[in-house]
Motif scaffolding. Sequence first.
Motif, PDB file in Angstrom:
ATOM      1  N   TYR A 181       2.466   3.604   3.064  1.00  0.00           N
ATOM      2  CA  TYR A 181       3.922   3.694   3.237  1.00  0.00           C
ATOM      3  C   TYR A 181       4.364   5.158   3.215  1.00  0.00           C
ATOM      4  O   TYR A 181       5.104   5.608   4.095  1.00  0.00           O
ATOM      5  CB  TYR A 181       4.610   2.897   2.133  1.00  0.00           C
ATOM      6  CG  TYR A 181       6.114   2.799   2.281  1.00  0.00           C
ATOM      7  CD1 TYR A 181       6.690   1.754   2.981  1.00  0.00           C
ATOM      8  CD2 TYR A 181       6.954   3.750   1.708  1.00  0.00           C
ATOM      9  CE1 TYR A 181       8.067   1.645   3.115  1.00  0.00           C
ATOM     10  CE2 TYR A 181       8.326   3.660   1.838  1.00  0.00           C
ATOM     11  CZ  TYR A 181       8.877   2.607   2.536  1.00  0.00           C
ATOM     12  OH  TYR A 181      10.240   2.514   2.671  1.00  0.00           O
ATOM     13  N   GLY A 185       5.519  -0.547  -5.831  1.00  0.00           N
ATOM     14  CA  GLY A 185       4.196  -0.964  -5.396  1.00  0.00           C
ATOM     15  C   GLY A 185       3.831  -2.305  -6.000  1.00  0.00           C
ATOM     16  O   GLY A 185       4.029  -2.538  -7.194  1.00  0.00           O
ATOM     17  N   ASP A 231       0.855  -1.190   0.000  1.00  0.00           N
ATOM     18  CA  ASP A 231       0.000   0.000   0.000  1.00  0.00           C
ATOM     19  C   ASP A 231       0.893   1.242   0.000  1.00  0.00           C
ATOM     20  O   ASP A 231       1.344   1.695   1.049  1.00  0.00           O
ATOM     21  CB  ASP A 231      -0.917  -0.007   1.223  1.00  0.00           C
ATOM     22  CG  ASP A 231      -1.909   1.144   1.255  1.00  0.00           C
ATOM     23  OD1 ASP A 231      -1.690   2.174   0.575  1.00  0.00           O
ATOM     24  OD2 ASP A 231      -2.912   1.021   1.981  1.00  0.00           O
ATOM     25  N   MET A 232       1.149   1.768  -1.190  1.00  0.00           N
ATOM     26  CA  MET A 232       2.076   2.888  -1.334  1.00  0.00           C
ATOM     27  C   MET A 232       1.614   4.123  -0.567  1.00  0.00           C
ATOM     28  O   MET A 232       2.436   4.814   0.048  1.00  0.00           O
ATOM     29  CB  MET A 232       2.258   3.222  -2.814  1.00  0.00           C
ATOM     30  CG  MET A 232       3.379   4.208  -3.077  1.00  0.00           C
ATOM     31  SD  MET A 232       5.027   3.591  -2.659  1.00  0.00           S
ATOM     32  CE  MET A 232       5.330   2.480  -4.030  1.00  0.00           C
TER      33      MET A 232
END
Length: 134
Positions: A86, A112, A82-83
């Motif tokens: 992050y 990702g 989950d970019m």
Amino acid sequence: MAFERINPAELGKPSGFSHAVVADGGKLVFLAGQTALDVHNKIVGDGVVEQFERALGNLLTSLKAAGGEPAQLCSLTVYIVDMDDYKSHAREIGAVWKRLVGTEYPAMAGIGVSRLWDIEALVEVQGYAVLPRA
């Protein structure tokens, strides 16, 4: 052995990585991808910061077993489920990095992904290091 971190002005100042790292001499260590697995092969850590800390710690444990130390990391790839999550925890992740590795950064990439091998894993780190020749 010497490490040179190269950050050309025409690429802009990097934050949390180096554009290139040159290692002069030494032996190359390939570090397998590590997630937040504990000794019983269970993912630990409820969030991305805790899992990043465990995954990076696991990678550093492998590096130490190979005879290396954190400053010898030349390249690191972070695989992120989950970019947005992050990136929203970037400061905390940066603090973990500084505590475990220091203030020098290898060449890095954040990628990702839709999922990792262990469905509970939120992050995986994989890298390369160059150690002095014996």
